[in-house]
Design a protein around this motif. Structure first.
Motif, PDB file in Angstrom:
ATOM      1  N   ASP A 127      23.607  -3.932  49.479  1.00 45.89           N
ATOM      2  CA  ASP A 127      24.529  -3.120  50.208  1.00 45.89           C
ATOM      3  C   ASP A 127      25.284  -2.051  49.258  1.00 45.89           C
ATOM      4  OD1 ASP A 127      24.423  -5.186  52.064  1.00 45.89           O
ATOM      5  OD2 ASP A 127      26.299  -6.312  51.212  1.00 45.89           O
ATOM      6  N   ASP A 128      25.259  -1.938  48.216  1.00 45.93           N
ATOM      7  CA  ASP A 128      25.595  -1.088  47.453  1.00 45.93           C
ATOM      8  C   ASP A 128      24.624   0.137  47.463  1.00 45.93           C
ATOM      9  OD1 ASP A 128      27.712  -2.315  46.332  1.00 45.93           O
ATOM     10  OD2 ASP A 128      26.920  -2.809  44.419  1.00 45.93           O
ATOM     11  N   ASN A 129      23.305  -0.145  47.528  1.00 44.81           N
ATOM     12  CA  ASN A 129      22.400   1.051  47.579  1.00 44.81           C
ATOM     13  C   ASN A 129      22.239   1.549  48.848  1.00 44.81           C
ATOM     14  OD1 ASN A 129      21.470   0.604  44.749  1.00 44.81           O
ATOM     15  ND2 ASN A 129      19.945  -0.963  45.269  1.00 44.81           N
ATOM     16  N   VAL A 130      22.360   0.775  50.005  1.00 46.20           N
ATOM     17  CA  VAL A 130      22.393   1.252  51.314  1.00 46.20           C
ATOM     18  C   VAL A 130      23.586   2.289  51.496  1.00 46.20           C
ATOM     19  CG1 VAL A 130      22.628   1.032  53.774  1.00 46.20           C
ATOM     20  CG2 VAL A 130      21.060  -0.448  52.417  1.00 46.20           C
ATOM     21  N   GLU A 131      24.771   1.860  51.051  1.00 45.98           N
ATOM     22  CA  GLU A 131      25.830   3.005  51.047  1.00 45.98           C
ATOM     23  C   GLU A 131      25.619   4.016  50.240  1.00 45.98           C
ATOM     24  OE1 GLU A 131      30.565   2.616  49.769  1.00 45.98           O
ATOM     25  OE2 GLU A 131      29.784   0.823  50.400  1.00 45.98           O
ATOM     26  N   PHE A 132      25.142   3.860  49.197  1.00 50.53           N
ATOM     27  CA  PHE A 132      24.696   5.207  48.241  1.00 50.53           C
ATOM     28  C   PHE A 132      23.954   5.962  48.934  1.00 50.53           C
ATOM     29  CE2 PHE A 132      21.717   7.121  45.241  1.00 50.53           C
ATOM     30  CZ  PHE A 132      22.666   7.976  44.589  1.00 50.53           C
ATOM     31  N   LEU A 133      22.667   5.523  49.476  1.00 51.67           N
ATOM     32  CA  LEU A 133      21.551   6.402  50.011  1.00 51.67           C
ATOM     33  C   LEU A 133      22.215   7.167  51.387  1.00 51.67           C
ATOM     34  CD1 LEU A 133      18.558   4.272  49.622  1.00 51.67           C
ATOM     35  CD2 LEU A 133      19.029   6.200  48.262  1.00 51.67           C
ATOM     36  N   ARG A 134      23.119   6.425  52.100  1.00 53.15           N
ATOM     37  CA  ARG A 134      23.373   6.886  53.295  1.00 53.15           C
ATOM     38  C   ARG A 134      24.476   8.117  52.881  1.00 53.15           C
ATOM     39  NH1 ARG A 134      24.688   1.347  56.625  1.00 53.15           N
ATOM     40  NH2 ARG A 134      22.751   1.492  57.557  1.00 53.15           N
ATOM     41  N   SER A 135      24.890   8.299  51.722  1.00 56.39           N
ATOM     42  CA  SER A 135      25.871   9.343  51.500  1.00 56.39           C
ATOM     43  C   SER A 135      25.001  10.650  50.818  1.00 56.39           C
ATOM     44  CB  SER A 135      26.678   8.816  50.237  1.00 56.39           C
ATOM     45  OG  SER A 135      25.958   8.995  48.991  1.00 56.39           O
ATOM     46  N   ALA A 139      14.143 -18.454  38.351  1.00 55.98           N
ATOM     47  CA  ALA A 139      15.162 -18.121  38.904  1.00 55.98           C
ATOM     48  C   ALA A 139      15.738 -19.232  39.896  1.00 55.98           C
ATOM     49  CB  ALA A 139      14.764 -17.190  39.861  1.00 55.98           C
ATOM     50  N   ASP A 140      17.028 -18.860  40.016  1.00 58.27           N
ATOM     51  CA  ASP A 140      17.995 -19.808  40.980  1.00 58.27           C
ATOM     52  C   ASP A 140      17.978 -18.869  42.198  1.00 58.27           C
ATOM     53  OD1 ASP A 140      19.953 -20.885  42.520  1.00 58.27           O
ATOM     54  OD2 ASP A 140      21.371 -20.755  41.080  1.00 58.27           O
ATOM     55  N   PRO A 141      17.383 -19.570  43.331  1.00 60.76           N
ATOM     56  CA  PRO A 141      17.235 -18.529  44.637  1.00 60.76           C
ATOM     57  C   PRO A 141      18.754 -18.356  45.309  1.00 60.76           C
ATOM     58  CG  PRO A 141      16.476 -20.861  45.060  1.00 60.76           C
ATOM     59  CD  PRO A 141      16.825 -20.847  43.487  1.00 60.76           C
ATOM     60  N   GLU A 142      19.672 -19.343  45.028  1.00 56.63           N
ATOM     61  CA  GLU A 142      20.781 -18.696  45.669  1.00 56.63           C
ATOM     62  C   GLU A 142      21.406 -17.680  44.971  1.00 56.63           C
ATOM     63  OE1 GLU A 142      24.860 -20.795  46.457  1.00 56.63           O
ATOM     64  OE2 GLU A 142      23.036 -22.354  46.950  1.00 56.63           O
ATOM     65  N   PHE A 143      21.489 -17.886  43.594  1.00 53.01           N
ATOM     66  CA  PHE A 143      21.913 -16.699  42.883  1.00 53.01           C
ATOM     67  C   PHE A 143      21.083 -15.303  42.984  1.00 53.01           C
ATOM     68  CE2 PHE A 143      21.468 -13.796  39.046  1.00 53.01           C
ATOM     69  CZ  PHE A 143      22.709 -13.452  38.863  1.00 53.01           C
ATOM     70  N   GLU A 144      19.696 -15.342  43.040  1.00 54.26           N
ATOM     71  CA  GLU A 144      19.046 -14.087  43.276  1.00 54.26           C
ATOM     72  C   GLU A 144      19.407 -13.466  44.663  1.00 54.26           C
ATOM     73  OE1 GLU A 144      17.699 -12.807  40.952  1.00 54.26           O
ATOM     74  OE2 GLU A 144      17.704 -14.232  39.510  1.00 54.26           O
ATOM     75  N   PHE A 145      19.322 -14.265  45.581  1.00 51.42           N
ATOM     76  CA  PHE A 145      19.634 -13.991  46.958  1.00 51.42           C
ATOM     77  C   PHE A 145      20.973 -13.167  46.953  1.00 51.42           C
ATOM     78  CE2 PHE A 145      21.553 -14.110  51.336  1.00 51.42           C
ATOM     79  CZ  PHE A 145      20.385 -13.247  51.826  1.00 51.42           C
ATOM     80  N   ASP A 146      22.225 -13.809  46.410  1.00 49.80           N
ATOM     81  CA  ASP A 146      23.378 -13.286  46.504  1.00 49.80           C
ATOM     82  C   ASP A 146      23.445 -11.962  45.535  1.00 49.80           C
ATOM     83  OD1 ASP A 146      24.371 -15.287  47.627  1.00 49.80           O
ATOM     84  OD2 ASP A 146      25.428 -16.309  46.169  1.00 49.80           O
ATOM     85  N   HIS A 147      22.781 -11.923  44.591  1.00 51.40           N
ATOM     86  CA  HIS A 147      22.538 -10.693  43.643  1.00 51.40           C
ATOM     87  C   HIS A 147      21.759  -9.510  44.248  1.00 51.40           C
ATOM     88  CE1 HIS A 147      21.244  -8.449  40.127  1.00 51.40           C
ATOM     89  NE2 HIS A 147      22.579  -8.510  39.891  1.00 51.40           N
TER      90      HIS A 147
END
Length: 129
Positions: free
Chosen positions: A60-68, A46-54
């Motif tokens: 962020d997407d999941n937190v927004e979804f779960l809050r809804s 794994a590329d740590p920078e890519f994995e962190f960004d991913h």
């Protein structure tokens, strides 16, 4: 570090979000066991920078979804082939526990807060100080 980030990134979408979606769309879904060890080959280079960004984007997407979501779906039930009957609320607690357990230092202690709520999904966690 890259392997941990790859595991977190992969788990965020493949494991947890997929299961939440199934909890919400199916009556009593059944889940196969999905251990991180079965994905070690994927994590190895794994590329740590890519994995962190991913991971950050997925989180962020999941937190927004779960809050809804309204609170009521937490009682929905599924069958985990290894853990047995679980609720959506337990899966969400285990999700938080897993994330905190992989963070170093005092933050890992926060995982204990979510471990009890994970029910049978938390039985394999060993949280050391």
């Amino acid at each position: 570090m890259a392997e941990i980030l790859a595991h977190l990134s992969h788990s965020e979408g493949h494991h947890y979000r997929m299961r939440v979606d199934r909890f919400l769309s199916e009556e009593r879904p059944e889940f196969e066991t999905d251990h991180a060890n079965s994905h070690l080959e994927r994590y190895r280079d794994a590329d740590p920078e890519f994995e962190f960004d991913h991971f950050e984007e997925r989180r962020d997407d999941n937190v927004e979804f779960l809050r809804s979501l309204p609170p009521a779906p937490g009682a929905r039930v599924a069958l985990d082939r290894e853990a047995g009957e679980i609720t959506l609320a337990q899966l969400l607690h285990e999700w938080r526990c897993m994330t905190w357990a992989h963070k170093a230092g005092s933050r890992a202690r926060r995982a204990r807060k979510y471990l009890a709520g994970a029910g049978p999904l938390g039985k394999d966690y060993r949280l050391n100080p």
